[in-house]
Design an enzyme around this catalytic site. Sequence first.
Site, PDB file in Angstrom:
ATOM      1  N   SER A  13      -0.054  29.283 -27.166  1.00 45.27           N
ATOM      2  CA  SER A  13      -1.279  29.986 -27.599  1.00 45.27           C
ATOM      3  C   SER A  13      -1.557  29.756 -29.090  1.00 45.27           C
ATOM      4  O   SER A  13      -2.719  29.711 -29.505  1.00 45.27           O
ATOM      5  CB  SER A  13      -1.200  31.483 -27.282  1.00 45.27           C
ATOM      6  N   ASN A  14      -0.540  29.589 -29.894  1.00 48.23           N
ATOM      7  CA  ASN A  14      -0.772  29.277 -31.315  1.00 48.23           C
ATOM      8  C   ASN A  14      -1.348  27.866 -31.477  1.00 48.23           C
ATOM      9  O   ASN A  14      -2.217  27.636 -32.307  1.00 48.23           O
ATOM     10  CB  ASN A  14       0.511  29.440 -32.133  1.00 48.23           C
ATOM     11  N   HIS A 108       6.569  32.633 -37.316  1.00 47.61           N
ATOM     12  CA  HIS A 108       7.650  33.470 -36.800  1.00 47.61           C
ATOM     13  C   HIS A 108       7.115  34.892 -36.612  1.00 47.61           C
ATOM     14  O   HIS A 108       6.426  35.416 -37.509  1.00 47.61           O
ATOM     15  CB  HIS A 108       8.832  33.458 -37.776  1.00 47.61           C
TER      16      HIS A 108
HETATM   17  C1  GRF Z   1       5.089  33.079 -31.047  1.00 48.64           C
HETATM   18  O1  GRF Z   1       5.353  34.459 -31.026  1.00 48.64           O
HETATM   19  C2  GRF Z   1       5.634  32.466 -32.306  1.00 48.64           C
HETATM   20  O2  GRF Z   1       5.593  33.319 -33.418  1.00 48.64           O
HETATM   21  C3  GRF Z   1       7.067  32.178 -31.940  1.00 48.64           C
HETATM   22  O3  GRF Z   1       7.019  31.797 -30.587  1.00 48.64           O
HETATM   23  C4  GRF Z   1       5.858  32.341 -29.970  1.00 48.64           C
HETATM   24  C5  GRF Z   1       5.101  31.194 -29.420  1.00 48.64           C
HETATM   25  O4  GRF Z   1       3.975  31.580 -28.660  1.00 48.64           O
HETATM   26  N1  GRF Z   1       7.634  31.199 -32.822  1.00 48.64           N
HETATM   27  P1  GRF Z   1       2.930  30.492 -28.205  1.00 48.64           P
HETATM   28  O5  GRF Z   1       3.705  29.424 -27.458  1.00 48.64           O
HETATM   29  O6  GRF Z   1       2.251  29.945 -29.420  1.00 48.64           O
HETATM   30  O7  GRF Z   1       1.972  31.206 -27.290  1.00 48.64           O
END
Ligand code: GRF
Length: 200
Positions: A13-14, A108
């Site tokens: 999702s990021n 993070h």
């Molecule tokens: C997020 O909470 C990020 O902070 C951590 O892992 C998670 C990844 O989520 N490092 P996504 O795959 O981006 O949805």
Amino acid sequence: MKNLGILISGRGSNFEAIAKSVAAGEIAARISIVISNREGARGLDRAREMGLNALCLPSQDKPRDSFENELCAALDNAAVDFICLAGFMRVLSPGVTRRYPQRILNIHPSLLPAFPGADAQRQALEHGVKLSGCTVHLVDEGVDNGPIVLQAAVPVLDDDTVETLSARILAQEHQLYPQAVRLLVEDRIRVESRRVFLKQ
Ligand code: GRF
């Protein structure tokens, strides 16, 4: 135009938040490769749907050296200028981080230096903090350790579970990460020792 490489392991999702920001013209770069170290990562399917160059490089059962050699070859091949770790569940060895000094970002889900490592949201709940949040930082040789670029805080509520707290933090992550990528791409980050200053 700068090239971004995005490394994921799962949901992505990021990565999608960054891709949206790139598509909206808010980040003057293109995503030249998305790499997952896990097969079946949802983010990889999304990258393919978006027509991006998406590659699966499984890291499981592979010596670290061979995985990282393949990874660097793929990143070089895609001519990446900057790398975004977005839920990438592998620690990169110094051989890799030194190759891209101050050019790798990570997000993070805690206010670092509190609660590094896995399960940051659970650690925050169990510790009883009243505020948590997320951090985007430059990646150095330590785990969740490099200079902090941006942070956002969220309250921890009495009835929070790991899921509700994670969701509140994730909404902030999706705002914060594209902003930090933009700063890096625009060369607006200056690092002095551990401190990051934003150039105007
Ligand atoms: C997020 O909470 C990020 O902070 C951590 O892992 C998670 C990844 O989520 N490092 P996504 O795959 O981006 O949805």
